[in-house]
Motif scaffolding. Structure first.
Motif, short mmCIF file in Angstrom:
data_model
loop_
_atom_site.label_atom_id
_atom_site.label_comp_id
_atom_site.label_asym_id
_atom_site.label_seq_id
_atom_site.Cartn_x
_atom_site.Cartn_y
_atom_site.Cartn_z
N SER A 11 0.82 -1.22 0.00
CA SER A 11 0.00 0.00 0.00
C SER A 11 0.85 1.26 0.00
O SER A 11 0.44 2.29 -0.55
CB SER A 11 -0.94 0.00 1.21
OG SER A 11 -1.87 -1.04 1.10
N LYS A 12 2.02 1.19 0.61
CA LYS A 12 2.88 2.37 0.60
C LYS A 12 3.27 2.74 -0.83
O LYS A 12 3.34 3.93 -1.19
CB LYS A 12 4.13 2.13 1.45
CG LYS A 12 4.88 3.41 1.78
CD LYS A 12 5.93 3.18 2.84
CE LYS A 12 6.68 4.47 3.15
NZ LYS A 12 7.76 4.27 4.12
N ILE A 13 3.52 1.72 -1.65
CA ILE A 13 3.85 1.97 -3.06
C ILE A 13 2.62 2.43 -3.83
O ILE A 13 2.65 3.45 -4.54
CB ILE A 13 4.43 0.70 -3.70
CG1 ILE A 13 5.75 0.32 -3.03
CG2 ILE A 13 4.63 0.88 -5.20
CD1 ILE A 13 6.29 -1.04 -3.45
N THR A 14 1.53 1.70 -3.70
CA THR A 14 0.34 2.00 -4.51
C THR A 14 -0.30 3.32 -4.11
O THR A 14 -0.77 4.07 -4.97
CB THR A 14 -0.69 0.87 -4.38
OG1 THR A 14 -0.97 0.60 -3.00
CG2 THR A 14 -0.19 -0.41 -5.02
N LEU A 15 -0.33 3.63 -2.81
CA LEU A 15 -0.93 4.90 -2.38
C LEU A 15 -0.09 6.08 -2.85
O LEU A 15 -0.65 7.15 -3.17
CB LEU A 15 -1.08 4.92 -0.85
CG LEU A 15 -2.12 3.95 -0.27
CD1 LEU A 15 -2.10 3.97 1.26
CD2 LEU A 15 -3.52 4.29 -0.77
N THR A 16 1.22 5.90 -2.88
CA THR A 16 2.07 6.96 -3.44
C THR A 16 1.76 7.17 -4.92
O THR A 16 1.66 8.31 -5.40
CB THR A 16 3.56 6.59 -3.27
OG1 THR A 16 3.83 6.40 -1.88
CG2 THR A 16 4.46 7.69 -3.83
N GLU A 17 1.59 6.08 -5.64
CA GLU A 17 1.26 6.18 -7.06
C GLU A 17 -0.11 6.82 -7.27
O GLU A 17 -0.29 7.63 -8.19
CB GLU A 17 1.30 4.79 -7.70
CG GLU A 17 2.70 4.20 -7.79
CD GLU A 17 2.68 2.77 -8.29
OE1 GLU A 17 1.59 2.18 -8.36
OE2 GLU A 17 3.76 2.23 -8.61
N VAL A 18 -1.06 6.48 -6.43
CA VAL A 18 -2.40 7.09 -6.52
C VAL A 18 -2.31 8.59 -6.28
O VAL A 18 -2.91 9.40 -6.99
CB VAL A 18 -3.37 6.43 -5.52
CG1 VAL A 18 -4.67 7.23 -5.42
CG2 VAL A 18 -3.67 5.00 -5.94
N ALA A 19 -1.55 8.99 -5.23
CA ALA A 19 -1.41 10.40 -4.90
C ALA A 19 -0.74 11.18 -6.03
O ALA A 19 -1.07 12.36 -6.28
CB ALA A 19 -0.62 10.56 -3.61
N CYS A 20 0.20 10.53 -6.73
CA CYS A 20 0.92 11.20 -7.83
C CYS A 20 0.18 11.09 -9.16
O CYS A 20 0.61 11.67 -10.17
CB CYS A 20 2.31 10.61 -7.97
SG CYS A 20 3.38 10.87 -6.53
N GLY A 21 -0.91 10.31 -9.16
CA GLY A 21 -1.70 10.18 -10.37
C GLY A 21 -1.12 9.24 -11.41
O GLY A 21 -1.52 9.30 -12.58
#
Length: 654
Positions: free
Chosen positions: A47-57
């Motif tokens: 989730s740390k990776i995916t949430l960062t990607e979600v936040a960056c679009g």
């Protein structure tokens, strides 16, 4: 994302707990909770990776799934192929059939669902399921199929709320289901998702800079508390049924969460979790998890004996060696391969082929005509008389009978003159009766799985948490049915010695407790009083009553005593028999209780089938080159026929 050595150290703690629990369960009774540690770690890291990607679009669903496939599939494919090939060489048809189902389940990440369904009455012993450990991988991948879809539909702020809501819902579901169905609480995904979501929440807190553990002393205190909570759960929580209760799960989840939250500079994280041996074990934890259980199970199956401590240690070392090789030659080379459709399709194709191979084995009944022979195995009666253990609606033709849907009622005539009643051991007798001539078939079966026939008392599992559905009503239903069916002249009763423990290490797995208005006594007194209350009610109906003393049990799955095409250790197999003195010890209180009831009720007859299975020295699992049992305590059709013929000739015909 910055690499955290302490997370690999925490992985090592988790895998060592699981491994030691599987090999030496008495040393670490809560070791099964190591899987829960993995769930939190997984939720946090991914989730740390995916949430960062979600936040960056820049989150892409296809890339996410590809990374999961690249991480999970290669080692899993290797282990599934190993199990399939070794199973072809070493397993009997019924065992290979079961393995085929689990190969397909492992390839489709549904092992947890299959195990949940199988934890009913016809479940084979868990220690002989080579792919049992894949249940947790299935739960995890079921989560990661759903979770990315949620990420696509909610922006970051809403996602925090959604995460907490689903976590709370999942935890409440876990608590509620745990009380009513412990097997479901252990295996179904919705009651496990809260553990992975705890890791998701941790990742969210870090990304939002909401971690307030900045002061070194506070950090050190929290990390120490986390390790203590994990230690308490692993060494202080016993495996009660399936889950060890909710306390163990909560302790280990909280301990894991605050260890992660305390960060890599905290006392425990820095000086314990980051030591090199732990970090290395953490790096190979996934292939080690995959290898350790199939190796242990196959060794047990092939050798057919309980393994010594030294053999188990050797098996652990072999698991470590295979895990290292898998990590070096498979995981590392494939880890950095970038996304391509060809790679994705290749992984998927291989897994689909393996899954269909498992289905082929399953639907072809374990490939019984393989090129080699298993000696006795080709001629043994291995069929399980399952149809005699499930109601078929036949009793509905007798319109006055009211029978709980969870109990079993079978009849082939509208005028039965013989009633077979009890638990699944009585069902075995009924199986053989249905195979005999027409004079035998004028019978009715009324029974319940795991149900003793007591009035005033009831049998529950040893920990008191579970009673099979329908047991409460079974005794009264049978009495009412026999009263209504005036054609019934003979009643044959057979069930286990519920609640009667023995001097050996064995247990019937149940205890007796008093119903409302009845007094708690010692186990034997409750057994005698409860059963006698039932017999007196039947006796008042003016029927002839025969009580069958339970037949001997084997100490393990009888198929283990058959000759395998090869052996690894060359250990002599003793599973085909057990000392009669051991059987006598196990059955002493049961046999004594039946005879005490007989002394006080002169009108009942008692039949003892022990001489069909035992001589003066041993009791046997094979007779006349045929298996007498299809598991440790249920008779095959062949041996059921022996008991029925002897019962009719010695007792019922007189």
């Amino acid at each position: 994302m910055q690499y955290r050595k302490d997370i690999d150290g925490l992985r090592a703690v988790a895998i060592m707990a699981v491994l030691l629990f599987h090999y030496f369960p008495h040393r670490i009774p809560g070791g099964f909770l190591g899987v829960d540690i993995f769930f939190v770690i997984s939720g946090y890291l991914i989730s740390k990776i995916t949430l960062t990607e979600v936040a960056c679009g820049n989150f892409q669903l296809t890339i996410f799934y590809y990374k999961r496939i690249r991480r999970i599939f290669p080692a899993l494919i290797l282990v599934l192929i190993f199990c399939l090939v070794l199973g072809y060489l070493a397993l009997f048809p019924s065992e290979y059939l079961s393995l085929g189902k689990y190969i397909a389940a492992g390839a489709s990440f549904t092992t947890n669902i299959i195990l949940w369904e199988e934890l009913g009455y016809f479940d084979i012993n868990a220690q002989y399921k080579p792919l049992l450990n894949l249940w947790s991988l299935s739960v995890e991948e079921q989560f990661y199929i759903i979770w990315p879809l949620i990420l696509l539909f909610y922006k970051t702020k809403k996602l925090e709320t959604i995460t907490v809501i689903i976590l709370i819902f999942s935890f409440i579901a876990y608590i509620l289901v745990l009380n009513s169905d412990p097997a479901a609480a252990f295996y179904i995904p919705i009651t496990r998702f809260w553990e992975i979501l705890c890791g998701v929440v941790l990742a969210n807190l870090e990304l939002l800079n909401s971690n307030k553990l900045n002061r070194p002393m506070l950090r050190d205190f929290v990390s120490t508390a986390g390790l203590l909570l994990i230690s308490l759960s692993l060494f202080g929580i016993k495996n009660e049924g399936l889950t060890g209760g909710w306390v163990g799960n909560v302790l280990v989840i909280v301990g894991t969460a605050i260890l992660i939250l305390s960060g890599p500079l905290a006392l425990i994280n820095k000086w314990f979790l980051q030591i090199k041996p732990l970090c290395f074990i953490g790096l190979i934890s996934y292939p080690l998890y995959l290898w350790h259980w199939p190796l242990l199970v196959y060794l047990k199956i092939i050798e057919g004996v309980e393994l010594s401590r030294y053999i188990k240690i050797g098996c652990i070392l072999l698991s470590l060696g295979l895990a290292v090789l898998t990590y070096i030659f498979i995981e590392k080379p494939l880890r950095n391969i970038k996304y391509s459709k060809k790679a994705l399709y290749l992984y998927l194709l291989l897994m689909i082929l393996i899954g269909f191979s498992g289905l082929y084995v399953f639907y072809n009944k374990g490939l019984p005509l393989r090129s080699y022979t298993f000696g006795l195995a080709q001629n043994l009666h291995l069929e399980k008389p399952i149809t005699s253990r499930i109601s078929d609606g036949s009793c509905k033709t007798l319109t006055d009978l009211k029978f709980n849907k969870d109990n079993v009622c079978l009849v082939k005539t509208t005028q039965p003159n013989l009633a077979i009643i009890g638990d699944s051991h009585a069902m075995a007798l009924n199986s053989a009766i249905f195979m005999r001539d027409k004079n035998y078939q004028n019978s009715i079966l009324m029974a319940g799985h795991g149900c003793g026939l007591f009035l005033g008392y009831k049998n529950v599992t040893v920990d008191g948490s579970f009673q099979r559905k329908g047991c409460d009503s079974l005794a009264e239903e049978i009495i009412d049915s026999i009263d209504k069916l005036k054609s019934i002249k003979e009643v044959v009763i057979l069930f286990r010695g519920y609640g009667l423990e023995d001097e050996s290490s064995e247990s019937y797995g149940y205890k007796l407790i008093p119903s409302a208005g009845y007094q708690a006594l010692n186990a034997q007194e409750m057994y005698i009083n409860g059963f006698k209350n039932f017999l007196m009610r039947i006796s008042k109906l003016d029927r002839s009553i025969t009580v069958v003393i339970d037949y001997p049990w084997m100490q393990s799955d009888p198929e283990q005593c058959l000759t395998r095409p090869f052996t690894i250790l060359g250990i002599k197999n003793e599973f085909c028999r057990r000392p009669k003195s051991n059987v006598d010890s196990f059955q002493r209180l049961h046999r004594e209780s039946i005879n005490l009831i007989k002394e006080s009720m002169q009108n009942i007859k008692v039949y003892d089938p022990i001489n069909l299975f035992c001589d003066q020295i041993y009791c046997y699992g094979i007779g006349n080159e045929k298996l007498l049992y299809w598991d440790r305590d249920h008779l095959t059709l062949y041996s059921s026929g022996l008991v029925v013929d002897d019962l009719f000739s010695r007792v019922l015909s007189k």
